[in-house]
Write a protein that holds these residues in place. Sequence first.
Motif, PDB file in Angstrom:
ATOM      1  N   GLY A   2       0.717  -1.212   0.021  1.00 49.01           N
ATOM      2  CA  GLY A   2       0.154   0.034   0.034  1.00 49.01           C
ATOM      3  C   GLY A   2       0.829   1.259   0.097  1.00 49.01           C
ATOM      4  O   GLY A   2       2.241   1.110   0.212  1.00 49.01           O
ATOM      5  N   ARG A   3       0.182   2.255  -0.248  1.00 48.74           N
ATOM      6  CA  ARG A   3       0.889   3.800  -0.320  1.00 48.74           C
ATOM      7  C   ARG A   3       0.488   4.373   1.134  1.00 48.74           C
ATOM      8  O   ARG A   3      -0.021   4.053   1.811  1.00 48.74           O
ATOM      9  CB  ARG A   3       0.348   4.424  -1.353  1.00 48.74           C
ATOM     10  N   VAL A   4       1.435   5.440   1.477  1.00 46.27           N
ATOM     11  CA  VAL A   4       1.262   6.227   2.611  1.00 46.27           C
ATOM     12  C   VAL A   4      -0.201   7.038   2.147  1.00 46.27           C
ATOM     13  O   VAL A   4      -0.198   7.496   1.295  1.00 46.27           O
ATOM     14  CB  VAL A   4       2.310   6.998   2.876  1.00 46.27           C
ATOM     15  N   THR A   5      -0.974   7.023   3.335  1.00 47.13           N
ATOM     16  CA  THR A   5      -2.340   7.806   3.086  1.00 47.13           C
ATOM     17  C   THR A   5      -2.351   8.868   4.237  1.00 47.13           C
ATOM     18  O   THR A   5      -2.303   8.275   5.509  1.00 47.13           O
ATOM     19  CB  THR A   5      -3.448   6.586   3.076  1.00 47.13           C
ATOM     20  N   GLN A   6      -2.855   9.773   4.200  1.00 49.86           N
ATOM     21  CA  GLN A   6      -3.339  10.673   5.268  1.00 49.86           C
ATOM     22  C   GLN A   6      -4.721  10.959   5.296  1.00 49.86           C
ATOM     23  O   GLN A   6      -5.298  11.059   4.057  1.00 49.86           O
ATOM     24  CB  GLN A   6      -2.657  12.218   4.842  1.00 49.86           C
ATOM     25  N   ALA A  17     -14.459  16.681  -6.884  1.00 52.64           N
ATOM     26  CA  ALA A  17     -13.867  15.586  -6.127  1.00 52.64           C
ATOM     27  C   ALA A  17     -14.392  14.394  -6.113  1.00 52.64           C
ATOM     28  O   ALA A  17     -15.453  14.291  -6.723  1.00 52.64           O
ATOM     29  CB  ALA A  17     -13.803  16.025  -4.512  1.00 52.64           C
ATOM     30  N   VAL A  18     -13.702  13.501  -6.210  1.00 56.73           N
ATOM     31  CA  VAL A  18     -14.319  11.999  -6.080  1.00 56.73           C
ATOM     32  C   VAL A  18     -14.980  11.938  -4.478  1.00 56.73           C
ATOM     33  O   VAL A  18     -14.108  11.768  -3.751  1.00 56.73           O
ATOM     34  CB  VAL A  18     -13.140  11.029  -6.727  1.00 56.73           C
ATOM     35  N   ASP A  50      -7.668   2.788  -7.667  1.00 56.17           N
ATOM     36  CA  ASP A  50      -7.707   3.311  -9.097  1.00 56.17           C
ATOM     37  C   ASP A  50      -8.436   4.462  -9.359  1.00 56.17           C
ATOM     38  O   ASP A  50      -8.762   4.821 -10.440  1.00 56.17           O
ATOM     39  CB  ASP A  50      -8.166   2.124  -9.888  1.00 56.17           C
ATOM     40  N   ARG A  51      -8.819   5.041  -8.191  1.00 57.20           N
ATOM     41  CA  ARG A  51      -9.904   6.114  -8.247  1.00 57.20           C
ATOM     42  C   ARG A  51      -9.206   7.455  -8.367  1.00 57.20           C
ATOM     43  O   ARG A  51      -9.868   8.760  -8.165  1.00 57.20           O
ATOM     44  CB  ARG A  51     -10.851   6.196  -7.093  1.00 57.20           C
ATOM     45  N   GLY A  52      -7.907   7.413  -8.164  1.00 59.26           N
ATOM     46  CA  GLY A  52      -7.247   8.872  -8.149  1.00 59.26           C
ATOM     47  C   GLY A  52      -6.436   8.996  -6.580  1.00 59.26           C
ATOM     48  O   GLY A  52      -6.511   7.957  -5.909  1.00 59.26           O
ATOM     49  N   ASP A  53      -5.860  10.060  -6.638  1.00 54.69           N
ATOM     50  CA  ASP A  53      -5.055  10.174  -5.538  1.00 54.69           C
ATOM     51  C   ASP A  53      -5.445  10.808  -4.275  1.00 54.69           C
ATOM     52  O   ASP A  53      -5.079  10.549  -3.087  1.00 54.69           O
ATOM     53  CB  ASP A  53      -3.661  11.122  -5.761  1.00 54.69           C
ATOM     54  N   ASP A  54      -6.651  11.740  -4.429  1.00 56.11           N
ATOM     55  CA  ASP A  54      -7.358  12.260  -3.518  1.00 56.11           C
ATOM     56  C   ASP A  54      -8.734  11.703  -3.557  1.00 56.11           C
ATOM     57  O   ASP A  54      -9.395  12.132  -4.634  1.00 56.11           O
ATOM     58  CB  ASP A  54      -7.315  13.724  -3.394  1.00 56.11           C
TER      59      ASP A  54
END
Length: 68
Positions: A2-6, A17-18, A50-54
């Motif tokens: 996984g990636r780091v998520t805030q 926004a999504v 797969d929905r984007g970064d934010d």
Amino acid sequence: MGRVTQIEASGTIPEDAVVLHYDELDDNFRHCFPSLVERAPFEAAAPESDRGDDVYVKFTDYYRISCR
């Protein structure tokens, strides 16, 4: 891996926004999301998206999830 998520509460949502409802989250992420929200703002490993970064999640409030 996984990636780091805030994860942080968000009072405003950009027009483009999504926005996902809590029920739309991946099963594993949905399971741990309530405990992460209790500690928001919070950084954690999260599954690839797969929905984007934010994305914004509607739970008890709106929360911004930023992956980098």
